[in-house]
Structure formats: C-alpha cells, structure tokens
Motif scaffolding. Structure first.
Motif, short mmCIF file in Angstrom:
data_model
loop_
_atom_site.label_atom_id
_atom_site.label_comp_id
_atom_site.label_asym_id
_atom_site.label_seq_id
_atom_site.Cartn_x
_atom_site.Cartn_y
_atom_site.Cartn_z
N ALA A 110 0.86 -1.17 -0.09
CA ALA A 110 0.02 -0.34 0.06
C ALA A 110 0.87 1.43 0.10
O ALA A 110 1.90 1.39 0.67
N ILE A 111 0.42 2.15 -0.90
CA ILE A 111 1.20 3.44 -0.72
C ILE A 111 0.39 4.71 0.00
O ILE A 111 -0.97 4.25 0.17
N PRO A 112 0.84 5.55 0.66
CA PRO A 112 0.23 6.82 1.13
C PRO A 112 -0.91 7.36 0.25
O PRO A 112 -0.41 7.43 -0.91
N VAL A 113 -1.79 7.59 0.75
CA VAL A 113 -2.84 8.40 -0.32
C VAL A 113 -2.08 9.85 -0.84
O VAL A 113 -2.43 10.06 -1.93
N GLY A 114 -1.25 10.29 -0.05
CA GLY A 114 -0.66 11.47 -0.57
C GLY A 114 0.13 11.23 -1.82
O GLY A 114 0.44 12.31 -2.57
N VAL A 118 -11.47 9.73 -7.30
CA VAL A 118 -12.32 8.73 -6.59
C VAL A 118 -11.75 7.46 -6.94
O VAL A 118 -11.40 6.93 -7.76
N PHE A 119 -11.93 6.90 -5.85
CA PHE A 119 -11.27 5.54 -5.49
C PHE A 119 -12.33 4.38 -5.53
O PHE A 119 -13.36 4.70 -4.65
N THR A 120 -12.53 3.28 -6.07
CA THR A 120 -13.59 2.40 -6.12
C THR A 120 -12.72 1.32 -5.42
O THR A 120 -12.06 0.72 -6.22
N ALA A 121 -13.14 1.02 -4.29
CA ALA A 121 -12.61 -0.01 -3.66
C ALA A 121 -13.32 -1.57 -3.67
O ALA A 121 -14.68 -1.41 -3.68
N LYS A 122 -12.48 -2.44 -4.02
CA LYS A 122 -13.05 -3.87 -3.90
C LYS A 122 -13.06 -4.29 -2.42
O LYS A 122 -13.63 -5.45 -1.97
N GLY A 123 -12.02 -3.76 -1.73
CA GLY A 123 -11.92 -4.50 -0.37
C GLY A 123 -11.18 -3.08 0.46
O GLY A 123 -10.53 -2.30 0.23
N VAL A 124 -11.36 -3.36 1.96
CA VAL A 124 -11.02 -2.19 2.58
C VAL A 124 -10.31 -3.02 4.07
O VAL A 124 -11.12 -4.08 4.52
N LEU A 125 -9.35 -2.74 4.76
CA LEU A 125 -8.78 -3.40 5.70
C LEU A 125 -8.58 -2.17 6.80
O LEU A 125 -8.15 -1.20 6.39
N VAL A 126 -8.89 -2.24 8.01
CA VAL A 126 -8.94 -1.33 9.23
C VAL A 126 -7.27 -1.67 9.91
O VAL A 126 -7.26 -2.84 10.22
N LYS A 163 -14.62 9.19 2.91
CA LYS A 163 -13.59 10.18 2.29
C LYS A 163 -12.21 9.68 3.11
O LYS A 163 -12.38 9.84 4.35
N MET A 164 -11.24 9.77 2.40
CA MET A 164 -9.87 9.77 2.99
C MET A 164 -9.20 11.13 2.95
O MET A 164 -9.50 11.73 2.14
N GLU A 165 -8.36 11.22 4.16
CA GLU A 165 -7.56 12.49 4.34
C GLU A 165 -6.46 12.27 3.21
O GLU A 165 -6.20 11.51 2.71
N ASN A 166 -6.34 13.55 2.59
CA ASN A 166 -5.46 13.77 1.41
C ASN A 166 -4.35 14.77 1.63
O ASN A 166 -4.96 15.92 2.05
N SER A 167 -3.18 14.94 1.32
CA SER A 167 -2.24 15.90 1.57
C SER A 167 -2.62 16.99 0.75
O SER A 167 -2.10 18.28 0.97
N SER A 168 -3.36 17.02 -0.37
CA SER A 168 -3.75 18.19 -1.09
C SER A 168 -4.90 18.97 -0.38
O SER A 168 -5.01 20.29 -0.95
N GLY A 169 -5.34 18.66 0.61
CA GLY A 169 -6.26 19.34 1.37
C GLY A 169 -7.81 18.87 1.16
O GLY A 169 -8.71 19.26 1.67
N GLU A 170 -8.05 18.53 -0.08
CA GLU A 170 -9.33 18.05 -0.73
C GLU A 170 -9.30 16.56 -0.51
O GLU A 170 -8.52 15.71 -0.89
N PHE A 179 -4.94 4.79 -11.22
CA PHE A 179 -4.34 3.88 -10.44
C PHE A 179 -4.86 2.42 -9.96
O PHE A 179 -6.08 2.80 -9.56
N THR A 180 -4.10 1.60 -10.23
CA THR A 180 -4.92 0.36 -9.58
C THR A 180 -4.03 -0.39 -8.56
O THR A 180 -2.66 -0.67 -8.75
N GLY A 181 -4.67 -0.56 -7.21
CA GLY A 181 -3.62 -0.97 -6.20
C GLY A 181 -3.93 -0.80 -4.89
O GLY A 181 -5.18 -0.39 -4.88
N LYS A 182 -2.95 -0.46 -3.98
CA LYS A 182 -3.42 -0.24 -2.47
C LYS A 182 -3.02 1.15 -2.09
O LYS A 182 -2.05 1.47 -2.53
#
Length: 174
Positions: A60-64, A165-173, A95-102, A75-78
């Motif tokens: 997984a890469i950071p959302v930033g 917009v991210f379309t998730a097929k899976g999410v892990l906490v 919604k996920m926090e993003n370094s762009s502020g949006e 982008f396809t991946g984690k």
C-alpha cells in the motif's frame, strides 16, 4: 386438504398445484432472508476487520503519493490513509484524508458492501482503482445530505468539480 365447492361437493387438490405453491412459498422466504441479511449493519471498525473482498497492508502507498503514481489518470492497487468522513445514511461511501487538502472520495465496487459509521478517524488500506472524475452538482448535494451537512452548506454547492475517486473492492482497518 380437501375443499368443498359451492354445491358442497368435495374437490380434491391437484398435487402439481400444491408442489408449485410450495416452491413459490420457499422462493418468497429465500428473498425475505436475503433482504434481512443484506440489511444488517457492517461489523464495527476494529483493527484487522476487513470489508468487501478484503485486502492486506502489503504494497500500500500513502494516499498523498497516489497522484504521482497515477498513469493516464488511473491507478490500480492499494492506498493507505485516514478516514475523515463516512455516509451517515448507510455507509455507502467514505472520504480519506489527502495531503492536497481535498479529501479523496472512496466508493465501493458494485455497491457491494458498506462501511460502519464508526470508521471515521481510523487508518485503513483500500484496494481497487483510482480515477479522476467529474462529480455533478446534484451528486455533490446528495453526498452532502448523506454526510448530514446543513442546508446552508448544501446550498453553496453550485458547480461540478473534478475529483479523485477511489473504487474499492476491499478495505482493511489498520
């Protein structure tokens, strides 16, 4: 079971009709059970809980860093990051926090699963595909209403916007 006609004659049931009625009844019961199962709230957002197809933290890469890793606006991946809001109606987006502020909008593949409302503030990994899309005014207002924004905030939405917009097929906490 025997039925009597208007002239009090005994009418014997047709066993094919009885078998057909049983099949219809069983089908209706199956549909009701399916609705009851899908209507249940998702499990609480505790560390290690997965939703949808699930995923792992590996790779997984950071959302930033997402925008710099996109090729041809995809982008396809984690991606990992922190949840800043979630749909308060059903948990059908977050919604996920993003370094762009949006914040980055996260939807779920084929509307196949939902997030619990207690996921805000949690670190997560989403697995799927990110794209840049234009969100209409109507859709933005719908999301704002789902997030329980005030009427004044919703009224200020007056232009479509391009967003990640991210379309998730899976999410892990995490």
């Amino acid at each position: 079971m025997f039925y009597t006609g208007l002239d009090n004659t005994i009418i014997y049931p047709n066993f094919v009709q009885i078998a057909f009625m049983k099949k219809i009844l069983m089908g209706l019961i199956a549909v009701c059970v399916a609705f009851a199962v899908t209507a249940q709230e998702p499990s609480p957002a505790n560390k290690g809980v997965s939703y949808g197809a699930g995923t792992t933290e590996a790779g997984a890469i950071p959302v930033g860093q997402l925008v710099t890793n996109m090729k041809d606006s995809k982008f396809t991946g984690k991606v990992s990051g922190k949840v800043v809001s979630v749909c308060q109606e059903k948990g059908c987006w977050m919604k996920m926090e993003n370094s762009s502020g949006e914040p980055m909008m996260v939807k779920f593949k084929d509307y196949g699963f939902f997030m619990p409302k207690d996921i805000v503030g949690k670190e997560i990994v989403v697995d799927g595909e990110a794209t840049v899309k234009e969100t209409s005014v109507k859709q933005q207002k719908h999301y704002a209403a789902d997030a329980k924004k005030s009427k004044e905030e919703i009224a200020k939405i007056n232009a479509p916007k391009k967003e990640l917009v991210f379309t998730a097929k899976g999410v892990l906490v995490l």
